[in-house]
Design a protein around this motif. Sequence first.
Motif, PDB file in Angstrom:
ATOM      1  N   ALA A  25      -2.283  -9.725  15.271  1.00 52.54           N
ATOM      2  CA  ALA A  25      -3.313 -10.345  14.643  1.00 52.54           C
ATOM      3  C   ALA A  25      -2.597 -11.766  14.057  1.00 52.54           C
ATOM      4  O   ALA A  25      -3.573 -12.748  13.766  1.00 52.54           O
ATOM      5  CB  ALA A  25      -4.161  -9.704  13.786  1.00 52.54           C
ATOM      6  N   ASP A  26      -1.690 -11.777  13.937  1.00 53.90           N
ATOM      7  CA  ASP A  26      -0.685 -12.854  13.253  1.00 53.90           C
ATOM      8  C   ASP A  26      -1.658 -13.111  11.988  1.00 53.90           C
ATOM      9  O   ASP A  26      -1.621 -14.349  11.781  1.00 53.90           O
ATOM     10  CB  ASP A  26      -0.869 -14.141  14.349  1.00 53.90           C
ATOM     11  CG  ASP A  26       0.605 -14.969  13.835  1.00 53.90           C
ATOM     12  OD1 ASP A  26       1.279 -14.510  13.028  1.00 53.90           O
ATOM     13  OD2 ASP A  26       0.365 -15.984  14.307  1.00 53.90           O
ATOM     14  N   MET A  27      -1.671 -12.473  11.275  1.00 51.97           N
ATOM     15  CA  MET A  27      -2.342 -12.651   9.893  1.00 51.97           C
ATOM     16  C   MET A  27      -1.335 -12.502   8.503  1.00 51.97           C
ATOM     17  O   MET A  27      -0.555 -11.669   8.596  1.00 51.97           O
ATOM     18  CB  MET A  27      -3.597 -11.424   9.480  1.00 51.97           C
ATOM     19  CG  MET A  27      -4.810 -11.891  10.399  1.00 51.97           C
ATOM     20  SD  MET A  27      -5.686 -13.228   9.793  1.00 51.97           S
ATOM     21  CE  MET A  27      -6.464 -13.705  10.937  1.00 51.97           C
ATOM     22  N   ASP A  28      -1.645 -13.669   7.612  1.00 59.79           N
ATOM     23  CA  ASP A  28      -0.591 -13.441   6.622  1.00 59.79           C
ATOM     24  C   ASP A  28      -1.275 -12.637   5.556  1.00 59.79           C
ATOM     25  O   ASP A  28      -2.204 -13.101   4.735  1.00 59.79           O
ATOM     26  CB  ASP A  28      -0.876 -15.186   6.078  1.00 59.79           C
ATOM     27  CG  ASP A  28       0.368 -15.275   4.966  1.00 59.79           C
ATOM     28  OD1 ASP A  28       1.528 -14.573   4.975  1.00 59.79           O
ATOM     29  OD2 ASP A  28       0.363 -16.482   4.672  1.00 59.79           O
ATOM     30  N   VAL A  29      -0.797 -11.434   5.323  1.00 62.48           N
ATOM     31  CA  VAL A  29      -1.199 -10.577   4.066  1.00 62.48           C
ATOM     32  C   VAL A  29      -0.065  -9.932   3.578  1.00 62.48           C
ATOM     33  O   VAL A  29       1.221 -10.203   4.169  1.00 62.48           O
ATOM     34  CB  VAL A  29      -2.000  -9.560   4.679  1.00 62.48           C
ATOM     35  CG1 VAL A  29      -3.227  -9.825   5.462  1.00 62.48           C
ATOM     36  CG2 VAL A  29      -1.132  -8.537   5.631  1.00 62.48           C
ATOM     37  N   GLU A  30      -0.278  -9.357   2.263  1.00 64.54           N
ATOM     38  CA  GLU A  30       0.861  -8.797   1.816  1.00 64.54           C
ATOM     39  C   GLU A  30       0.898  -7.539   2.165  1.00 64.54           C
ATOM     40  O   GLU A  30       0.138  -6.856   2.782  1.00 64.54           O
ATOM     41  CB  GLU A  30       0.582  -8.758   0.417  1.00 64.54           C
ATOM     42  CG  GLU A  30       0.352  -9.841  -0.572  1.00 64.54           C
ATOM     43  CD  GLU A  30       1.728 -10.998  -0.707  1.00 64.54           C
ATOM     44  OE1 GLU A  30       2.682 -10.343  -0.642  1.00 64.54           O
ATOM     45  OE2 GLU A  30       1.567 -11.822  -1.223  1.00 64.54           O
ATOM     46  N   LEU A  31       2.292  -6.906   2.157  1.00 60.90           N
ATOM     47  CA  LEU A  31       2.526  -5.506   2.494  1.00 60.90           C
ATOM     48  C   LEU A  31       3.210  -4.899   1.539  1.00 60.90           C
ATOM     49  O   LEU A  31       4.204  -4.302   1.636  1.00 60.90           O
ATOM     50  CB  LEU A  31       3.424  -5.662   3.877  1.00 60.90           C
ATOM     51  CG  LEU A  31       2.690  -6.341   5.099  1.00 60.90           C
ATOM     52  CD1 LEU A  31       3.958  -6.797   6.010  1.00 60.90           C
ATOM     53  CD2 LEU A  31       1.863  -5.381   5.770  1.00 60.90           C
ATOM     54  N   PRO A  32       2.306  -4.471   0.494  1.00 65.21           N
ATOM     55  CA  PRO A  32       3.021  -3.792  -0.691  1.00 65.21           C
ATOM     56  C   PRO A  32       3.488  -2.427  -0.307  1.00 65.21           C
ATOM     57  O   PRO A  32       4.699  -2.085  -1.031  1.00 65.21           O
ATOM     58  CB  PRO A  32       1.887  -3.716  -1.686  1.00 65.21           C
ATOM     59  CG  PRO A  32       0.330  -3.841  -1.095  1.00 65.21           C
ATOM     60  CD  PRO A  32       0.847  -4.426   0.363  1.00 65.21           C
ATOM     61  N   ILE A  33       2.630  -1.501   0.304  1.00 62.59           N
ATOM     62  CA  ILE A  33       3.541  -0.112   0.562  1.00 62.59           C
ATOM     63  C   ILE A  33       3.508   0.267   2.005  1.00 62.59           C
ATOM     64  O   ILE A  33       2.523   0.358   2.761  1.00 62.59           O
ATOM     65  CB  ILE A  33       2.568   0.945  -0.284  1.00 62.59           C
ATOM     66  CG1 ILE A  33       2.292   0.517  -1.933  1.00 62.59           C
ATOM     67  CG2 ILE A  33       3.037   2.122  -0.209  1.00 62.59           C
ATOM     68  CD1 ILE A  33       1.447   1.048  -2.687  1.00 62.59           C
ATOM     69  N   ASP A  34       4.652   0.793   2.078  1.00 61.39           N
ATOM     70  CA  ASP A  34       5.068   1.356   3.455  1.00 61.39           C
ATOM     71  C   ASP A  34       4.606   2.799   3.387  1.00 61.39           C
ATOM     72  O   ASP A  34       5.098   3.564   2.447  1.00 61.39           O
ATOM     73  CB  ASP A  34       6.339   1.477   4.055  1.00 61.39           C
ATOM     74  CG  ASP A  34       6.780   1.808   5.221  1.00 61.39           C
ATOM     75  OD1 ASP A  34       5.744   2.678   5.911  1.00 61.39           O
ATOM     76  OD2 ASP A  34       8.079   1.953   5.772  1.00 61.39           O
ATOM     77  N   LEU A  35       3.504   3.314   4.002  1.00 62.86           N
ATOM     78  CA  LEU A  35       2.884   4.713   3.940  1.00 62.86           C
ATOM     79  C   LEU A  35       3.795   5.672   4.522  1.00 62.86           C
ATOM     80  O   LEU A  35       3.246   6.988   4.521  1.00 62.86           O
ATOM     81  CB  LEU A  35       1.328   4.283   4.298  1.00 62.86           C
ATOM     82  CG  LEU A  35       0.629   3.550   3.313  1.00 62.86           C
ATOM     83  CD1 LEU A  35      -0.703   3.382   3.932  1.00 62.86           C
ATOM     84  CD2 LEU A  35       0.674   3.814   1.856  1.00 62.86           C
ATOM     85  N   GLN A  36       4.569   5.266   5.289  1.00 61.12           N
ATOM     86  CA  GLN A  36       5.345   6.326   6.097  1.00 61.12           C
ATOM     87  C   GLN A  36       4.741   7.146   7.059  1.00 61.12           C
ATOM     88  O   GLN A  36       5.097   8.420   6.980  1.00 61.12           O
ATOM     89  CB  GLN A  36       6.438   6.947   5.189  1.00 61.12           C
ATOM     90  CG  GLN A  36       7.515   6.036   4.479  1.00 61.12           C
ATOM     91  CD  GLN A  36       7.983   6.287   3.167  1.00 61.12           C
ATOM     92  OE1 GLN A  36       8.190   7.739   2.940  1.00 61.12           O
ATOM     93  NE2 GLN A  36       8.267   5.419   2.478  1.00 61.12           N
ATOM     94  N   PHE A  37       3.670   6.981   7.677  1.00 60.64           N
ATOM     95  CA  PHE A  37       3.142   7.387   8.769  1.00 60.64           C
ATOM     96  C   PHE A  37       3.045   6.686   9.806  1.00 60.64           C
ATOM     97  O   PHE A  37       2.976   5.363   9.486  1.00 60.64           O
ATOM     98  CB  PHE A  37       1.944   8.474   8.399  1.00 60.64           C
ATOM     99  CG  PHE A  37       0.632   7.717   7.871  1.00 60.64           C
ATOM    100  CD1 PHE A  37       0.595   7.574   6.501  1.00 60.64           C
ATOM    101  CD2 PHE A  37      -0.328   7.320   8.664  1.00 60.64           C
ATOM    102  CE1 PHE A  37      -0.640   6.711   5.877  1.00 60.64           C
ATOM    103  CE2 PHE A  37      -1.472   6.670   8.016  1.00 60.64           C
ATOM    104  CZ  PHE A  37      -1.735   6.287   7.012  1.00 60.64           C
TER     105      PHE A  37
END
Length: 297
Positions: A84-96
């Motif tokens: 989607a090429d969206m500029d968002v924060e990625l605070p937590i890798d949920l590991q699934f």
Amino acid sequence: MDLVNHLNDRLLFAIPKKGRLYDKCVSILKGSDIKFHRSQRLDIALSTNLPVALIFLPAADIPMFVGEGKCDLGITGVDQVREADMDVELPIDLQFGNCKLQVQVPANGGYTDPRQLIGKTIVSSFTNLTTKYFAELEGTTEDKIATKIRYVGGSVEASCALGIADAIVDLVESGETMRAAGLTDIATVLETSAYLIESKHPKSDPELIATIKSRIEGVMTAQQYVCCNYNAQTKDLDKLLPITPGRRAPTISHIDDEGWVAVSSMIERSKKGAIMDELKKKGAADIMVFEISNCRV
Ligand SMILES: Nc1ncnc2c1ncn2[C@@H]1O[C@H](COP(=O)(O)OP(=O)(O)OP(=O)(O)O)[C@@H](O)[C@H]1O
Ligand SMILES: O=P(O)(O)OC[C@H]1O[C@H](OP(=O)(O)OP(=O)(O)O)[C@H](O)[C@@H]1O
């Protein structure tokens, strides 16, 4: 109830409405004690214990809702965020939701390098990422690529057999779908997993956002660690404590048995078998491992 009019003053949290990520998302919400009741076929659920509304959306649409600030938080795959090429924060890798977006070709077709596909037809549900990938391969801009990129919404793996594609770009986890369709992978476009995503301009109370993030981090830590308790003679502690150093330090409690103490420590779940073996070998007794249902660390 007119749900839409109950959304004001609530933090809107976008959750995949179905598919591969749905069950894990519900279990993270449960672990975070975000209570809600989702009525059948309704795509909005008000939390009953927090000023939060869960908005159930297609995983592919979530980056847009969060990127444009309509929802402050969301859960979706990184693949969808990049597509989607969206500029968002990625605070937590949920590991699934771990898988790879790969270039796949007929196993008996003779293609071994993605450069051999320049000028051919590629089918994918991820047309933006595929276009970018081939533009880079061709050393040109996206509007000038010679490779033809076509969109299909699902069952992408059937495209080569149906004669509409020379190759596909699709997600691979176990590889079962790919092999069943007579395909093999020759390159990886992207590795992905599910993330908590956050708007760059959130509208909700920052304290509420911080609380939700901290609860989800707690669920992640609780999944990664278990609690290990054992009894030990004080003379053995020098050998035992380095095996269970804990995240900060082990807790040592006195017990009603001269020369003995109880030790409690968080240990990594993936290493619990080896740690218990080692403790036993070095003199620990009554070794027990407990699940941590949630924590704040
Ligand atoms: N086989 C897989 N293993 C792990 N994660 C996957 C797998 N397939 C998809 N995902 C992750 O789940 C996300 C949603 O995929 P899913 O196939 O569930 O889509 P969907 O929105 O339900 O669409 P549809 O069911 O209509 O294809 C993907 O973007 C990816 O991040
Ligand atoms: O490598 P595997 O473990 O076989 O997983 C890969 C498959 O999983 C996804 O599809 P999904 O089953 O979610 O359904 P879809 O084809 O409708 O998207 C993906 O699009 C692949 O087809």
